[in-house]
Each structure stands twice: as structure tokens, then as C-alpha cells.
Design a protein around this motif. Sequence first.
Motif, short mmCIF file in Angstrom:
data_model
loop_
_atom_site.label_atom_id
_atom_site.label_comp_id
_atom_site.label_asym_id
_atom_site.label_seq_id
_atom_site.Cartn_x
_atom_site.Cartn_y
_atom_site.Cartn_z
N ASP A 1 -61.81 -26.82 29.00
CA ASP A 1 -61.81 -25.37 28.86
C ASP A 1 -60.44 -24.85 29.30
O ASP A 1 -59.54 -25.63 29.60
CB ASP A 1 -62.94 -24.72 29.67
CG ASP A 1 -62.87 -25.08 31.15
OD1 ASP A 1 -61.76 -25.02 31.73
OD2 ASP A 1 -63.91 -25.40 31.75
N PHE A 2 -60.29 -23.55 29.33
CA PHE A 2 -58.99 -22.94 29.62
C PHE A 2 -58.85 -22.47 31.06
O PHE A 2 -57.88 -21.79 31.39
CB PHE A 2 -58.73 -21.77 28.66
CG PHE A 2 -58.65 -22.19 27.22
CD1 PHE A 2 -57.58 -22.96 26.77
CD2 PHE A 2 -59.64 -21.83 26.32
CE1 PHE A 2 -57.50 -23.36 25.45
CE2 PHE A 2 -59.56 -22.22 24.98
CZ PHE A 2 -58.49 -22.99 24.55
N GLN A 3 -59.81 -22.83 31.91
CA GLN A 3 -59.81 -22.31 33.28
C GLN A 3 -58.93 -23.16 34.19
O GLN A 3 -59.39 -23.77 35.14
CB GLN A 3 -61.24 -22.26 33.81
CG GLN A 3 -62.17 -21.40 32.99
CD GLN A 3 -61.74 -19.94 32.94
OE1 GLN A 3 -61.22 -19.40 33.92
NE2 GLN A 3 -61.94 -19.30 31.81
N ARG A 4 -57.64 -23.19 33.92
CA ARG A 4 -56.72 -23.89 34.81
C ARG A 4 -56.52 -23.07 36.08
O ARG A 4 -56.80 -21.87 36.12
CB ARG A 4 -55.37 -24.09 34.13
CG ARG A 4 -55.41 -25.06 32.98
CD ARG A 4 -54.01 -25.25 32.41
NE ARG A 4 -54.05 -26.05 31.18
CZ ARG A 4 -53.00 -26.22 30.39
NH1 ARG A 4 -51.85 -25.65 30.70
NH2 ARG A 4 -53.09 -26.95 29.30
N LEU B 1 -56.77 -17.27 25.09
CA LEU B 1 -56.72 -18.55 24.38
C LEU B 1 -58.05 -18.85 23.69
O LEU B 1 -58.08 -19.36 22.56
CB LEU B 1 -56.35 -19.67 25.35
CG LEU B 1 -54.96 -19.55 25.99
CD1 LEU B 1 -54.74 -20.66 27.01
CD2 LEU B 1 -53.86 -19.60 24.92
N GLU B 2 -59.15 -18.54 24.37
CA GLU B 2 -60.47 -18.73 23.74
C GLU B 2 -60.59 -17.90 22.48
O GLU B 2 -61.11 -18.37 21.46
CB GLU B 2 -61.57 -18.36 24.74
CG GLU B 2 -61.72 -19.34 25.89
CD GLU B 2 -62.67 -18.84 26.96
OE1 GLU B 2 -63.29 -17.77 26.75
OE2 GLU B 2 -62.79 -19.50 28.01
N ALA B 3 -60.11 -16.67 22.52
CA ALA B 3 -60.20 -15.80 21.35
C ALA B 3 -59.31 -16.32 20.22
O ALA B 3 -59.69 -16.25 19.03
CB ALA B 3 -59.80 -14.37 21.73
N LEU B 4 -58.13 -16.84 20.54
CA LEU B 4 -57.24 -17.39 19.52
C LEU B 4 -57.88 -18.60 18.83
O LEU B 4 -57.84 -18.72 17.60
CB LEU B 4 -55.91 -17.78 20.14
CG LEU B 4 -54.99 -16.64 20.59
CD1 LEU B 4 -53.84 -17.18 21.43
CD2 LEU B 4 -54.47 -15.87 19.39
N VAL B 5 -58.45 -19.49 19.63
CA VAL B 5 -59.09 -20.68 19.05
C VAL B 5 -60.30 -20.28 18.22
O VAL B 5 -60.54 -20.82 17.13
CB VAL B 5 -59.47 -21.67 20.16
CG1 VAL B 5 -60.36 -22.79 19.61
CG2 VAL B 5 -58.22 -22.26 20.80
N GLN B 6 -61.08 -19.32 18.71
CA GLN B 6 -62.23 -18.86 17.96
C GLN B 6 -61.81 -18.28 16.61
O GLN B 6 -62.46 -18.53 15.58
CB GLN B 6 -63.00 -17.82 18.77
CG GLN B 6 -64.31 -17.38 18.10
CD GLN B 6 -65.10 -16.42 18.97
OE1 GLN B 6 -64.60 -15.91 19.97
NE2 GLN B 6 -66.33 -16.16 18.59
N ALA B 7 -60.72 -17.53 16.59
CA ALA B 7 -60.22 -16.98 15.33
C ALA B 7 -59.80 -18.09 14.38
O ALA B 7 -60.05 -18.03 13.18
CB ALA B 7 -59.06 -16.03 15.60
N GLY C 1 -61.01 -31.37 25.49
CA GLY C 1 -61.39 -32.45 26.39
C GLY C 1 -60.93 -33.81 25.90
O GLY C 1 -61.54 -34.84 26.22
N THR C 2 -59.86 -33.83 25.12
CA THR C 2 -59.36 -35.07 24.51
C THR C 2 -57.87 -35.21 24.80
O THR C 2 -57.07 -34.37 24.36
CB THR C 2 -59.58 -35.04 22.98
OG1 THR C 2 -60.95 -34.75 22.71
CG2 THR C 2 -59.20 -36.38 22.37
N ALA C 3 -57.51 -36.24 25.53
CA ALA C 3 -56.10 -36.45 25.87
C ALA C 3 -55.41 -37.32 24.82
O ALA C 3 -56.03 -38.24 24.26
CB ALA C 3 -55.99 -37.12 27.24
N VAL C 4 -54.16 -37.01 24.57
CA VAL C 4 -53.34 -37.87 23.71
C VAL C 4 -52.72 -38.96 24.57
O VAL C 4 -52.09 -38.67 25.59
CB VAL C 4 -52.24 -37.06 23.00
CG1 VAL C 4 -51.26 -37.98 22.29
CG2 VAL C 4 -52.87 -36.08 22.01
N LYS C 5 -52.90 -40.20 24.14
CA LYS C 5 -52.39 -41.34 24.88
C LYS C 5 -51.01 -41.76 24.42
O LYS C 5 -50.15 -42.15 25.22
CB LYS C 5 -53.36 -42.52 24.75
CG LYS C 5 -52.98 -43.75 25.55
CD LYS C 5 -54.03 -44.84 25.38
CE LYS C 5 -53.67 -46.09 26.17
NZ LYS C 5 -54.69 -47.16 25.97
#
Length: 401
Positions: free
Chosen positions: A35-38, A104-110, A122-126
Motif C-alpha cells: 500500500d502507499f502508507q509509508r 497515489l491511490e486515486a492516480l492508480v485507480q484512475a 506488493g511485488t519487488a523487482v529483483k
Amino acid sequence: MPKVVIVGAGPTGATLALLLARRGISVTLIEAARDFQRQFRGEGLMPSGLDALAQMGLDSLLQTVPHRPLSAWEFWLNDRRLFRADEPLGSARPCTLVSQPPLLEALVQAAQSKPGFEWMAGTAVKDLLWNAERVVGVHLANGRTVEADLVIGADGRASVIRQRAELDLKTQPKSIDVLWFKLPAPEGYEADNRFCTVVKGGRVFSLFHGAEEGKMHLAWAISPDEPTEQKDWAATFATLVPPEFVAHFRAAGDAIAPPIRLSVLVGRCPRWHRPGLLLIGDAAHPMSPVRAQGINLALRDAIAAANHLIPILKTANPSALDPTALDRALVRIQAEREPEIIQAQKLQAHEASRGEMLRRFGNLRQGLSAFSPVVGPLVKRVWIQQQQPLREGITLAQLEV
């Protein structure tokens, strides 16, 4: 349709993903966090950043998330106000604080409403996927591989993409870290939300009401090697804040949340690209926190990237994509954006050096404080004039696609 992978769903990655998806380009946006809650996200939108969002057609979206305009900027030396400068300082809009997580949530939702958009949280690039000397996708930590015609690293100052691409980051000498505190805001402060910078007793810090309802923020500058053992922060701050806040801090006590320590990293990559790969935002040029430039320059990066990439990527046939033309576009993006980044970092360093000079030289601080009614108006005029490039932008950023 050619495919783009964007790694990092901060302001840079999320806005660019939306711009590309709106134009019918296939985009996968990958974010390591669920999520975006850093713990910390910058909130300051200067007029240049607000203009960038307006050009993207996101004014109405901004109104749906918590945001709060600043009323003024104040500078305090030894318990005396040097000057107050009321927003918008001649700009079309005042500097505005916005809560990044819901934005950010609103941007992704759009973006999710567009058929060619894929969201992977929740997916890291290795690692990067290479074909000879060209980047052709990413390897994920879950074992999956995502192929792409273009990979964009927007994954922040500690960018994994930058490291895997072996793109050097030339950093500036490290001079400060920041302890970031939150506490209840004083009554009435929300109605007159001043960004107060305070220099007293060898300390420099800032306080203001954030976008979050009822929360005051305090940014406390420290040296990188300074210990930060637990102390009575309320009592410490009460000896330093402007007189009107003393009683509030004395009563704050346990209401002050434990601080977040931010390691300030400032620098710039001499090269932002490899064949098939581009860095933008803090991945390419981590900014100082001075005058909240990070998010604003990131949004302007996204505009430049969209202008150069969309005409090349908007083709129905991936086999018709010219890799050489795409790589030339990456070079043009850096060439267009780099002059503003270089100048903004110079201006930030200049402003920080003035604060450090006031912190170190007590006689200078005392003199300016004692004669603030006389020198304050002159300092104010000079300061406002010097702020304009950092507020309005230094080079043109106009969305053309």
C-alpha cells in the motif's frame, strides 16, 4: 501494442503510468509496497507541481484527497520574526500540501479504468532482463518475468533499477539528516497555516500544519553523525519555538510521535538511460528537502517523458517499434530535464548554506534579530525574488500529447 514497465508507484511513476494508459499504451506499474502508507512522503506542491497536475487534467482528482494551502512563510531568529511572506507570493496558486497516499491511490485507480493498464502491488523487482546490451524486461522476486519494450525506473532515491542498470549516482557531500515529528496542531493554526523556519541556539528547524487534519509537522535538522537518543522533545522544542507556540509544546508531552529519521541524499546520475531503460524522478536525481522540490520536479519529469515517448510508443504493431528511435527519445528526455535539475539543486544548496551560516554565527543571527524591523522588509523582498524559480519552475514543462 508496445509494452512499458514502470517500477515504482510514487508521484513520478503513477502519473506517467496514467498518462501512457490514457493514450492507449500498455503499461504495467510495479510497486514493492502493498500500500502507499509509508512512514514519510513529501507533501509540498509548489505552483509548478500544481500546474503539472492541471495540465494532466487532475485538478478535480486533487480536490478529492486531503490537501491544505499554505497561508504564509515566516522566518524566526532568536524569538523574533524576521519577516512574514503571504502566499501566493505573486504566483497563480499558493503552495499546497497534499496527502500523498490517497493521491497515489486515486492516480492508480484512475489508471485501472484503462484497458491496457496492469497494477502489481506488493511485488519487488529483483533484477533486469537483458537481451545482449538491451533491457527487455524485469525479473520479479516472486520468480515471474515481465517483458517490455521499455523499462522505466521511478523507484526513488534508493532505486534498485538504477543499481541493476549500473548507472552511477554522483552524490553531493552529506551535511544533514532530518528528524521528522508529528504532534497535535495548536488551536487556530490550521486557519493561518504558516511554514515557520526557526533558527535559535544553534538549531534550525521548520514547523507547519500538514495536509492531515489536526497535525503539526516539525522537521529538525541534525548532522549525520549526531546521536538521537530519546529525550524530552516537548521541553526541548518549548525553549526554541516562536513565543506563541511555547505553551502548546510544554503541554504536548507524550502527544509528540517518535521521530522518523530521514537520511538526506542529494545527487544526480550523469546518465539516466540504457538501451531500453530510463530513470526519472528521485531515481535519476534525488533532491534536497529544501523548498519541497522532489514531487514537483518528478511531475515535470513525467510530462517530458510522456511528450517524447507517446508518439513513438503509440503504434498498434510492436514489431513496427524502432528501438533506435526509442533510445534517442531517452537521450532527449534527459537533455530536456537535466538543466532544471542542475539549477534547482544549486538553488537548494544556496538556500541551505544561508541557513547554516545563521546557525553557526550567533553574532549574525543576533544582529539580524535585533534590527529585524529595519532589515526584515529588505530580506523579505530578496527572498521572494529568489524563490520564484523554485516555485514556478526553471524551464518549460508543457504537456503536448
